[in-house]
Motif scaffolding. Structure first.
Motif: not given
Length: 244
Positions: A20-21, A25-28, A172-176, A233-234
């Motif tokens: 899913v991530s 791109g998120f929600a792992f 993506q960079p923000f989340i990482a 996903v949200l």
């Protein structure tokens, strides 16, 4: 060593979260946590999810490196770095259950509305540095409380009608980096249990396989399908927070 059933559940949870991530791109943590929090104690599950999520984001950054917008993400990252320490303080001093529940409801309501009313008026494609930093601050603050730092920036990108590659390249960079920062703060206060290290090693094949398949799906999905995926996903992530 974990027993076979626990190992299989661990791998299944990490694979699902990584897929899913890789796709959205998120929600792992929202996906994997549904299983991991049932088979491990929170003191083991939370750092494991954070470490796995950092690993997934590393794979995402490498796979999508041609689309990454480091300069555009800078204001998001700076804002997020200011929000995370506040979240850590709140976690240690206050009961944040009501806040997490309220945020989950808001995210779910937004996603449900946008799924059924896709003609919502879009915001402008450009945004000031101050507004971008404010969005990052909200993402860091909420992310530190809910393990979902990408929710607010993702909603912001959706409201601006950004294409999928631009959205992933910006968020993506923000989340990482925010997840790496949060993990560093956690490790500063608590050592990583040896069992977590072992579980992380066991889950690595599932993490890599799930991330790779998720990224492959992302590359082959069209813009409309990607947007629907993000909203679903949200919706599910917000629901997991609101009714946990």
């Amino acid at each position: 060593m974990p027993d076979l059933a626990t190992g299989l559940l661990l791998s299944a949870a990490v694979f699902a979260g990584a897929f899913v991530s890789g796709l959205a791109g998120f929600a792992f943590s929202a996906v994997a946590g549904a299983i991991l929090l049932r088979i491990f104690q929170p003191l083991e599950a939370v750092p494991l999810m954070m470490a796995c999520s950092v690993g997934v984001q590393g794979v995402n950054l490498w796979a999508l490196r041609k689309n990454i917008q480091w300069r555009g993400s800078l204001f998001l990252i700076v804002g997020g770095a200011l929000g995370i320490p506040i979240a850590v303080y709140l976690l240690q001093t206050t009961d944040t259950h009501v806040l997490r529940t309220g945020f989950g409801l808001i995210v779910s309501l937004y996603a449900a509305y946008m799924l059924f009313r896709p003609t919502f008026t879009r915001l402008g494609a450009t945004a000031s540095g101050r507004l971008t930093a404010l969005i990052g601050f909200g993402g860091g603050l909420i992310g530190g409380l809910t393990a979902m730092p990408g929710a607010i920036p993702t909603i912001w990108c959706d409201m601006r009608g950004m294409p999928k590659s631009d959205q992933r390249g910006l968020v993506q960079p923000f989340i990482a980096i925010t997840q790496l920062f949060a993990l560093a703060l956690l490790l500063e206060r608590h050592s990583l249990p040896s069992k977590v290290v072992l579980d992380l090693a066991i889950s690595l094949p599932a993490l890599v396989a799930g991330s790779a398949l998720g990224i492959l799906a992302f590359r082959n999905i069209n813009e409309a399908g990607f947007r629907r995926t993000i909203l679903v996903v949200l919706l599910l992530s917000g629901g997991s927070l609101a009714f946990a």
